[in-house]
Design an enzyme around this catalytic site. Structure first.
Site, mmCIF file in Angstrom:
data_model
loop_
_atom_site.group_PDB
_atom_site.id
_atom_site.type_symbol
_atom_site.label_atom_id
_atom_site.label_comp_id
_atom_site.label_asym_id
_atom_site.label_seq_id
_atom_site.Cartn_x
_atom_site.Cartn_y
_atom_site.Cartn_z
ATOM 1 N N ALA A 145 62.800 49.960 111.070
ATOM 2 C CA ALA A 145 61.885 50.742 110.241
ATOM 3 C C ALA A 145 60.456 50.375 110.670
ATOM 4 O O ALA A 145 60.287 49.784 111.736
ATOM 5 C CB ALA A 145 62.157 50.466 108.765
ATOM 6 N N ASN A 152 60.710 39.885 103.597
ATOM 7 C CA ASN A 152 60.125 39.137 102.486
ATOM 8 C C ASN A 152 61.219 38.531 101.624
ATOM 9 O O ASN A 152 61.454 38.961 100.505
ATOM 10 C CB ASN A 152 59.265 40.067 101.624
ATOM 11 C CG ASN A 152 57.825 40.074 102.099
ATOM 12 O OD1 ASN A 152 57.349 39.091 102.661
ATOM 13 N ND2 ASN A 152 57.145 41.170 101.866
ATOM 14 N N SER A 167 52.875 38.493 107.806
ATOM 15 C CA SER A 167 51.891 39.224 107.004
ATOM 16 C C SER A 167 50.988 40.057 107.889
ATOM 17 O O SER A 167 50.687 39.686 109.013
ATOM 18 C CB SER A 167 51.023 38.269 106.185
ATOM 19 O OG SER A 167 50.056 39.020 105.470
ATOM 20 N N LYS A 183 54.591 32.047 102.787
ATOM 21 C CA LYS A 183 54.297 33.496 102.757
ATOM 22 C C LYS A 183 54.208 33.986 101.312
ATOM 23 O O LYS A 183 53.356 34.806 100.964
ATOM 24 C CB LYS A 183 55.367 34.278 103.520
ATOM 25 C CG LYS A 183 55.306 35.802 103.335
ATOM 26 C CD LYS A 183 54.100 36.414 104.026
ATOM 27 C CE LYS A 183 53.697 37.801 103.591
ATOM 28 N NZ LYS A 183 54.662 38.850 103.429
ATOM 29 N N HIS A 239 50.941 32.910 99.962
ATOM 30 C CA HIS A 239 49.938 33.797 100.563
ATOM 31 C C HIS A 239 49.806 35.065 99.729
ATOM 32 O O HIS A 239 48.705 35.505 99.402
ATOM 33 C CB HIS A 239 50.336 34.133 102.005
ATOM 34 C CG HIS A 239 49.622 35.323 102.583
ATOM 35 N ND1 HIS A 239 49.953 36.621 102.238
ATOM 36 C CD2 HIS A 239 48.584 35.424 103.447
ATOM 37 C CE1 HIS A 239 49.146 37.461 102.864
ATOM 38 N NE2 HIS A 239 48.318 36.757 103.610
ATOM 39 N N ASN A 240 50.928 35.663 99.390
ATOM 40 C CA ASN A 240 50.881 36.911 98.618
ATOM 41 C C ASN A 240 50.324 36.680 97.217
ATOM 42 O O ASN A 240 49.616 37.536 96.685
ATOM 43 C CB ASN A 240 52.275 37.538 98.545
ATOM 44 C CG ASN A 240 52.670 38.212 99.843
ATOM 45 O OD1 ASN A 240 52.220 37.808 100.907
ATOM 46 N ND2 ASN A 240 53.516 39.209 99.774
ATOM 47 N N GLU A 243 46.721 36.532 97.546
ATOM 48 C CA GLU A 243 46.278 37.918 97.780
ATOM 49 C C GLU A 243 46.110 38.667 96.438
ATOM 50 O O GLU A 243 45.115 39.366 96.227
ATOM 51 C CB GLU A 243 47.314 38.592 98.679
ATOM 52 C CG GLU A 243 47.178 40.068 98.901
ATOM 53 C CD GLU A 243 48.413 40.608 99.654
ATOM 54 O OE1 GLU A 243 48.819 40.009 100.662
ATOM 55 O OE2 GLU A 243 48.958 41.640 99.228
ATOM 56 N N TYR A 244 47.064 38.497 95.542
ATOM 57 C CA TYR A 244 46.954 39.125 94.212
ATOM 58 C C TYR A 244 45.683 38.656 93.504
ATOM 59 O O TYR A 244 44.953 39.451 92.904
ATOM 60 C CB TYR A 244 48.150 38.742 93.331
ATOM 61 C CG TYR A 244 49.379 39.607 93.436
ATOM 62 C CD1 TYR A 244 50.021 39.812 94.651
ATOM 63 C CD2 TYR A 244 49.938 40.191 92.301
ATOM 64 C CE1 TYR A 244 51.180 40.573 94.727
ATOM 65 C CE2 TYR A 244 51.095 40.952 92.370
ATOM 66 C CZ TYR A 244 51.712 41.136 93.589
ATOM 67 O OH TYR A 244 52.861 41.880 93.658
HETATM 68 P P1 NDP Z 1 62.582 48.583 104.774
HETATM 69 O O1 NDP Z 1 62.410 47.414 103.866
HETATM 70 O O2 NDP Z 1 62.316 49.928 104.263
HETATM 71 O O3 NDP Z 1 64.081 48.510 105.384
HETATM 72 C C1 NDP Z 1 64.615 49.555 106.170
HETATM 73 C C2 NDP Z 1 65.477 48.986 107.264
HETATM 74 O O4 NDP Z 1 66.556 48.218 106.690
HETATM 75 C C3 NDP Z 1 66.120 50.076 108.101
HETATM 76 O O5 NDP Z 1 66.107 49.651 109.441
HETATM 77 C C4 NDP Z 1 67.531 50.148 107.532
HETATM 78 O O6 NDP Z 1 68.473 50.656 108.439
HETATM 79 C C5 NDP Z 1 67.783 48.690 107.271
HETATM 80 N N1 NDP Z 1 68.891 48.442 106.336
HETATM 81 C C6 NDP Z 1 68.891 48.672 105.005
HETATM 82 N N2 NDP Z 1 70.079 48.308 104.473
HETATM 83 C C7 NDP Z 1 70.839 47.828 105.495
HETATM 84 C C8 NDP Z 1 72.146 47.278 105.586
HETATM 85 N N3 NDP Z 1 72.924 47.129 104.496
HETATM 86 N N4 NDP Z 1 72.600 46.915 106.808
HETATM 87 C C9 NDP Z 1 71.823 47.039 107.889
HETATM 88 N N5 NDP Z 1 70.584 47.532 107.866
HETATM 89 C C10 NDP Z 1 70.085 47.926 106.684
HETATM 90 O O7 NDP Z 1 61.718 48.350 106.123
HETATM 91 P P2 NDP Z 1 60.251 47.754 106.359
HETATM 92 O O8 NDP Z 1 60.032 47.881 107.816
HETATM 93 O O9 NDP Z 1 59.250 48.294 105.418
HETATM 94 O O10 NDP Z 1 60.399 46.199 105.977
HETATM 95 C C11 NDP Z 1 61.346 45.365 106.616
HETATM 96 C C12 NDP Z 1 61.246 43.973 105.989
HETATM 97 O O11 NDP Z 1 59.954 43.444 106.222
HETATM 98 C C13 NDP Z 1 61.455 43.942 104.477
HETATM 99 O O12 NDP Z 1 62.142 42.768 104.124
HETATM 100 C C14 NDP Z 1 60.050 43.899 103.929
HETATM 101 O O13 NDP Z 1 59.978 43.268 102.655
HETATM 102 C C15 NDP Z 1 59.356 43.054 104.998
HETATM 103 N N6 NDP Z 1 57.914 43.227 105.132
HETATM 104 C C16 NDP Z 1 57.331 44.452 104.998
HETATM 105 C C17 NDP Z 1 55.964 44.606 105.131
HETATM 106 C C18 NDP Z 1 55.355 45.957 105.010
HETATM 107 O O14 NDP Z 1 54.115 46.039 105.048
HETATM 108 N N7 NDP Z 1 56.139 47.027 104.881
HETATM 109 C C19 NDP Z 1 55.101 43.461 105.428
HETATM 110 C C20 NDP Z 1 55.807 42.248 105.631
HETATM 111 C C21 NDP Z 1 57.156 42.152 105.464
HETATM 112 P P3 NDP Z 1 68.832 52.249 108.472
HETATM 113 O O15 NDP Z 1 67.758 52.880 109.319
HETATM 114 O O16 NDP Z 1 70.181 52.317 109.092
HETATM 115 O O17 NDP Z 1 68.801 52.742 107.057
#
Ligand code: NDP
Length: 480
Positions: free
Chosen positions: A11, A102, A128, A182, A185-186, A189-190
């Site tokens: 993602a 996270n 982060s 981390k 840190h958050n 940030e709050y």
């Molecule tokens: P998401 O938290 O939206 O997660 C989506 C991803 O998780 C997709 O690749 C999805 O695969 C996969 N997924 C979900 N369920 C499963 C499962 N059961 N088995 C295998 N894969 C699974 O993505 P983000 O990129 O936003 O965040 C990723 C991580 O990073 C999270 O833990 C988040 O808290 C952390 N984070 C996010 C930040 C941000 O700014 N967004 C900053 C720092 C950390 P599929 O495509 O197949 O659905």
């Protein structure tokens, strides 16, 4: 070629980190549960470097050089456990599985212990900087074994943000230390965001300045002690005008602040450890109050009090007072957050270098700020600050607050008189005054506790534990 590192979970965060690895010359294996995201990454950004895409987890693991290094970037919680389980069955002893999501540090400790039994290194790694940081250089907080950092560390340091040539990545400590730091840190940030919001409110409702003007003021503040990412983006948000209505952007947004949980975890953990992080707690509670729509609607215009206007003779002097009060309150919030890190390190046996933590927060992350250099210096052995003493006892910060306090007190007292809420500023000032008080009214609380629950107390003049026979003849007995 076999890949240097692999990323599963493509993602926003995972695909940007994978691109960052590839752009830095690492052969990067990529995998996602559903192949569409992997294909999209290769189609759109395959030119960023050398990627090795796989459809199955088995092929993905087989595409990596040993010891394998696999970064998981999936949804925190159960999805992370599911992916760890799948990978653990495919890797070999000495391979390194990294969770960059996270995660709660307690989950990380549990996962680390379980994988260690199978000879696999598990690294809980705080990241982060959001999407932008992931692509161009985040601040990275890896935990896990020192052994895993030997081969993993140089790769993470390479893709991290850099400030003055130094990477914003260091080995924080074993097992859950990275995710703990981390989390804090958050929390900081709050607090930082809440304090900035209070400063804005004082200038807006107190001094009657326009959002555009306040945006300019934040722009000026960003050139001094407050120089930071959050102050910089505040200036930009305040200068934004809504295209549809022509009104200031801040006036068309619903005033209910959201949250995803890491601030709450920071406060819950602090409560468990007995560490007063009042600045962070007030920030979480203030978001809660902002979102309590029914309560607020019922109370607004009904509960009496001053209307927030402030008789200001000299606007420039007022603006300067608010700037100084913001700086002092921010120092307290950081001091409290660092206290939580010291307490976590003591509780869980982590050897955390707090000066190094401040150093890796200077770039890449959301709380990146110039004054973090001062924190790093404060915890440098040469300054003589005794660890883990409060940051407020480091000479630079003692002086900064000493010089700030007249302004700080004027702002908090004036806000109370005008009826403007400043939970962050006021909590920080109360904490400061509490910390420096030789005697606190806690002696009275000990008396109350002994009265109703025979909880006993200690005396200032001799050792031992005592109880007064409150319901009898009120004589004192020594219980230990
Ligand atoms: P998401 O938290 O939206 O997660 C989506 C991803 O998780 C997709 O690749 C999805 O695969 C996969 N997924 C979900 N369920 C499963 C499962 N059961 N088995 C295998 N894969 C699974 O993505 P983000 O990129 O936003 O965040 C990723 C991580 O990073 C999270 O833990 C988040 O808290 C952390 N984070 C996010 C930040 C941000 O700014 N967004 C900053 C720092 C950390 P599929 O495509 O197949 O659905």
């Amino acid at each position: 070629p076999l890949a240097d590192i692999g990323v599963t979970g493509l993602a926003v965060m995972g695909s940007n980190l994978a691109r960052n690895f590839a752009r830095n010359g690492f052969v990067t294996a990529v995998h996602n549960r559903s192949y569409a995201k992997t294909k999209a990454l290769i189609d759109e950004h395959g030119g960023d470097g050398v990627f090795v895409p796989s459809e199955s987890a088995a092929d993905f693991v087989a595409s990596l050089a040993k010891p394998r290094k696999i970064l998981i970037m999936v949804k925190a919680g159960e999805p992370t456990d599911a992916v760890i389980e799948e990978l653990a069955a495919l890797v070999e002893p000495d391979d390194i599985i990294i969770d960059g999501g996270n995660a709660k540090f307690a989950d990380t400790r549990r996962r680390q212990a379980a994988l260690a039994e199978r000879g696999i290194h598990f690294v809980g790694c705080g990241v982060s900087g959001g999407e932008e940081g992931a692509l161009n250089g985040p601040s990275i907080m890896p935990g896990g074994s020192a052994k895993s950092y030997e081969s993993l560390g140089p790769i993470l340091e390479r893709i991290s943000a850099h400030v003055d040539g130094a990477p914003c990545c260091t080995h924080i400590g074993t097992d859950g230390a990275g995710h703990f730091v981390k989390m804090v840190h958050n929390g900081i940030e709050y607090a930082d965001m809440q304090l900035i919001a209070e400063a804005y409110d004082l200038l807006r409702r107190g001094a009657g300045l326009s959002p555009a003007r306040i945006g300019q003021i934040f722009g000026e503040w960003n050139k001094g002690d407050l120089d930071s990412f959050l102050i910089e983006i505040t200036a930009q948000v305040l200068s934004q005008v809504d295209a549809e209505t022509g009104a200031p952007f801040v006036d068309v947004v619903v005033d209910a602040a959201g949250m995803k949980g890491t601030g709450t975890w920071t406060v819950q953990t602090a409560l468990d450890l007995g560490i007063p992080v009042s600045g962070i707690a007030e920030a979480v509670f203030a978001r809660g109050l902002s979102s309590a729509a029914a309560h607020r609607a019922a109370a607004a215009g009904v509960l009496p009090g001053p209307d927030g206007t402030w008789p200001i003779a000299d606007v420039d002097a007022f603006v300067e007072d608010v700037r100084i009060a913001l700086y002092a309150s921010k120092i307290v919030a950081y001091a409290q957050g660092l206290d939580e890190i010291f307490a976590g390190a003591a509780e869980y046996g982590w050897d955390i270098n707090v000066g190094a933590v401040a150093r890796i927060w200077r770039g890449g992350c959301i709380i990146r700020a110039k004054f973090l250099n001062r924190i790093t210096e404060a915890y440098d052995v040469s300054t003589g600050i005794e660890l883990p003493a409060s940051l407020l006892l480091a000479p630079y910060f003692t002086d900064a607050i000493a010089n700030a306090q007249d302004s700080w007190r004027r702002v908090v007292a004036g806000a109370a008189t005008a009826g403007l809420p400043t939970p962050g500023f006021a909590a920080a000032l109360s904490y400061y005054d509490g910390l420096r008080s030789e005697r606190l009214p806690a002696a009275l609380i000990q008396g109350q506790r002994d009265f109703f629950g025979a909880h006993t107390y200690q005396r200032v003049d001799k050792p031992g534990t005592f109880h007064t026979l409150w319901s009898g003849d009120r004589t004192e007995t020594q219980t230990a």
